[in-house]
Scaffold this motif. Structure first.
Motif, PDB file in Angstrom:
ATOM      1  N   GLY A  76      32.508  52.390  39.371  1.00 18.08           N
ATOM      2  CA  GLY A  76      33.188  51.478  40.468  1.00 18.08           C
ATOM      3  C   GLY A  76      33.714  50.087  40.117  1.00 18.08           C
ATOM      4  O   GLY A  76      33.509  49.226  40.984  1.00 18.08           O
ATOM      5  N   SER A  77      34.041  49.838  38.817  1.00 20.29           N
ATOM      6  CA  SER A  77      34.474  48.637  38.533  1.00 20.29           C
ATOM      7  C   SER A  77      35.685  48.584  37.945  1.00 20.29           C
ATOM      8  O   SER A  77      36.409  49.865  37.817  1.00 20.29           O
ATOM      9  CB  SER A  77      33.134  47.917  37.920  1.00 20.29           C
ATOM     10  N   THR A  78      35.937  47.717  37.027  1.00 23.25           N
ATOM     11  CA  THR A  78      37.031  47.169  36.272  1.00 23.25           C
ATOM     12  C   THR A  78      36.950  46.972  35.054  1.00 23.25           C
ATOM     13  O   THR A  78      35.764  46.417  34.942  1.00 23.25           O
ATOM     14  CB  THR A  78      38.283  46.727  36.831  1.00 23.25           C
ATOM     15  N   ILE A  79      37.585  46.778  33.959  1.00 20.16           N
ATOM     16  CA  ILE A  79      37.242  46.087  32.786  1.00 20.16           C
ATOM     17  C   ILE A  79      37.332  44.680  33.128  1.00 20.16           C
ATOM     18  O   ILE A  79      36.487  43.934  32.258  1.00 20.16           O
ATOM     19  CB  ILE A  79      38.378  46.495  31.767  1.00 20.16           C
ATOM     20  N   GLN A  80      37.632  44.101  34.022  1.00 20.34           N
ATOM     21  CA  GLN A  80      37.612  42.623  34.300  1.00 20.34           C
ATOM     22  C   GLN A  80      36.251  42.325  34.830  1.00 20.34           C
ATOM     23  O   GLN A  80      35.891  41.224  34.614  1.00 20.34           O
ATOM     24  CB  GLN A  80      38.944  42.008  35.418  1.00 20.34           C
ATOM     25  N   GLY A  81      35.948  43.628  35.789  1.00 18.17           N
ATOM     26  CA  GLY A  81      34.383  43.458  36.378  1.00 18.17           C
ATOM     27  C   GLY A  81      33.528  43.318  35.126  1.00 18.17           C
ATOM     28  O   GLY A  81      32.757  42.434  34.951  1.00 18.17           O
ATOM     29  N   VAL A  82      33.617  44.283  34.204  1.00 19.55           N
ATOM     30  CA  VAL A  82      32.742  44.231  33.038  1.00 19.55           C
ATOM     31  C   VAL A  82      32.868  42.905  32.253  1.00 19.55           C
ATOM     32  O   VAL A  82      31.927  42.362  31.638  1.00 19.55           O
ATOM     33  CB  VAL A  82      32.987  45.445  32.148  1.00 19.55           C
ATOM     34  N   GLU A  83      34.181  42.349  32.035  1.00 19.91           N
ATOM     35  CA  GLU A  83      34.220  41.205  31.273  1.00 19.91           C
ATOM     36  C   GLU A  83      33.593  40.131  31.921  1.00 19.91           C
ATOM     37  O   GLU A  83      33.045  39.137  31.236  1.00 19.91           O
ATOM     38  CB  GLU A  83      35.669  40.882  31.108  1.00 19.91           C
ATOM     39  N   LYS A  84      33.578  39.907  33.348  1.00 22.54           N
ATOM     40  CA  LYS A  84      33.002  38.909  33.891  1.00 22.54           C
ATOM     41  C   LYS A  84      31.541  38.960  33.507  1.00 22.54           C
ATOM     42  O   LYS A  84      30.832  38.073  33.278  1.00 22.54           O
ATOM     43  CB  LYS A  84      32.994  39.045  35.498  1.00 22.54           C
ATOM     44  N   ILE A  85      30.835  40.204  33.614  1.00 20.20           N
ATOM     45  CA  ILE A  85      29.219  40.375  33.325  1.00 20.20           C
ATOM     46  C   ILE A  85      29.333  39.970  31.924  1.00 20.20           C
ATOM     47  O   ILE A  85      28.163  39.332  31.452  1.00 20.20           O
ATOM     48  CB  ILE A  85      28.942  41.920  33.477  1.00 20.20           C
TER      49      ILE A  85
END
Length: 107
Positions: A76-85
């Protein structure tokens, strides 16, 4: 006839059709898809490890990155969401740029 039984990129059936060959494929359930993505991630990691040139290594990293995009979407995320983490973790614990190899810690 070769048997593959593995997850492939979305346009592979189209590529096969253009060669005039027949094939069988199916669409996986979400749970099976996640398991197959996990298998594929190990396959791509092994190919990265076996890469003999920088160009081959980058090619395999691109494949691994594609899988990371798929994993992010599944959760339920994006690579940008993963990058933020990733950035948050880097700020708290650092990255791997300094090549630190921990040998032991005294009790």
């Amino acid at each position: 006839m070769p048997i593959y039984n593995k997850l492939v990129r979305d346009r592979i059936p189209e590529v096969i059709e253009k060669t005039g060959k027949k094939f069988h494929a199916t669409v996986l359930s979400q749970d099976v898809y996640i398991e197959e993505l996990k298998k594929k991630s190990f396959e791509e990691l092994e190919e990265y490890i076996a890469a003999e040139t920088g160009a081959e290594a980058l090619e395999e990293l691109a494949d691994m990155f594609e899988i990371l995009h798929a994993f992010a979407a599944v959760h339920g995320s994006t690579i940008q969401g993963v990058e933020k983490i990733r950035k948050e973790k880097e700020q708290k614990r650092g990255g791997f740029n300094e090549r630190i190899f921990l040998v032991d810690v005294e009790d």
